[in-house]
Design a protein around this motif. Structure first.
Motif, PDB file in Angstrom:
ATOM      1  N   ALA A   1       8.984   8.308  -8.194  1.00  0.00           N
ATOM      2  CA  ALA A   1       8.249   7.214  -8.832  1.00  0.00           C
ATOM      3  C   ALA A   1       9.142   6.334  -9.706  1.00  0.00           C
ATOM      4  O   ALA A   1       8.835   5.165  -9.916  1.00  0.00           O
TER       5      ALA A   1
ATOM      6  N   VAL B   1       0.850  -1.193   0.000  1.00  0.00           N
ATOM      7  CA  VAL B   1       0.000   0.000   0.000  1.00  0.00           C
ATOM      8  C   VAL B   1       0.883   1.239   0.000  1.00  0.00           C
ATOM      9  O   VAL B   1       0.663   2.176  -0.749  1.00  0.00           O
TER      10      VAL B   1
ATOM     11  N   VAL C   1       3.957   9.021  -7.031  1.00  0.00           N
ATOM     12  CA  VAL C   1       2.800   9.242  -7.901  1.00  0.00           C
ATOM     13  C   VAL C   1       1.825  10.210  -7.234  1.00  0.00           C
ATOM     14  O   VAL C   1       1.300  11.128  -7.872  1.00  0.00           O
ATOM     15  N   LEU C   2       1.594  10.029  -5.941  1.00  0.00           N
ATOM     16  CA  LEU C   2       0.691  10.915  -5.213  1.00  0.00           C
ATOM     17  C   LEU C   2       1.238  12.347  -5.163  1.00  0.00           C
ATOM     18  O   LEU C   2       0.500  13.313  -5.373  1.00  0.00           O
TER      19      LEU C   2
ATOM     20  N   SER D   1       4.554   2.704  -0.720  1.00  0.00           N
ATOM     21  CA  SER D   1       5.857   2.511  -1.334  1.00  0.00           C
ATOM     22  C   SER D   1       6.325   3.875  -1.803  1.00  0.00           C
ATOM     23  O   SER D   1       5.522   4.806  -1.952  1.00  0.00           O
TER      24      SER D   1
ATOM     25  N   ARG E   1       7.304   4.535  -4.673  1.00  0.00           N
ATOM     26  CA  ARG E   1       6.706   4.742  -5.986  1.00  0.00           C
ATOM     27  C   ARG E   1       5.314   5.356  -5.829  1.00  0.00           C
ATOM     28  O   ARG E   1       4.984   6.341  -6.481  1.00  0.00           O
ATOM     29  N   ASN E   2       4.495   4.760  -4.960  1.00  0.00           N
ATOM     30  CA  ASN E   2       3.141   5.289  -4.731  1.00  0.00           C
ATOM     31  C   ASN E   2       3.185   6.703  -4.169  1.00  0.00           C
ATOM     32  O   ASN E   2       2.385   7.558  -4.553  1.00  0.00           O
TER      33      ASN E   2
END
Length: 85
Positions: A58, A3, A11-12, A5, A7-8
């Motif tokens: 990301a 959930v 992106v956010l 990371s 990367r996440n």
């Protein structure tokens, strides 16, 4: 897939940066705390910075540089917000 990371998070952060351009009025109140002068310009500058840093987080190849950039940017914003009080 985890959930949380980097990367996440990237992106956010990139999406938040892009939102500065799509709905700049939404960011003016919080931006004014650290940048009471030329707030409108700073909304776009911060949006561009967040977009670039988010993309750097990301992508695995630039993740370490992006993480360092996020740390520096966060510290800088903190000093600006304190100075604005």
């Amino acid at each position: 897939m985890a959930v949380f990371s980097l990367r996440n998070a990237g992106v956010l952060l990139a999406a938040t940066g892009a939102a500065h351009f799509a709905v700049p009025k939404r960011f003016e109140a919080v931006t004014a705390l650290a940048f009471p002068e030329n707030t409108g310009q700073w909304v776009y500058r911060n949006g561009a910075t967040e977009l670039a840093l988010g993309l750097a987080l990301a992508v695995p190849r630039t993740r370490k540089l992006g993480a360092a950039g996020v740390a520096a940017y966060t510290a800088w914003l903190g000093t600006r917000a304190r100075a604005g009080r």
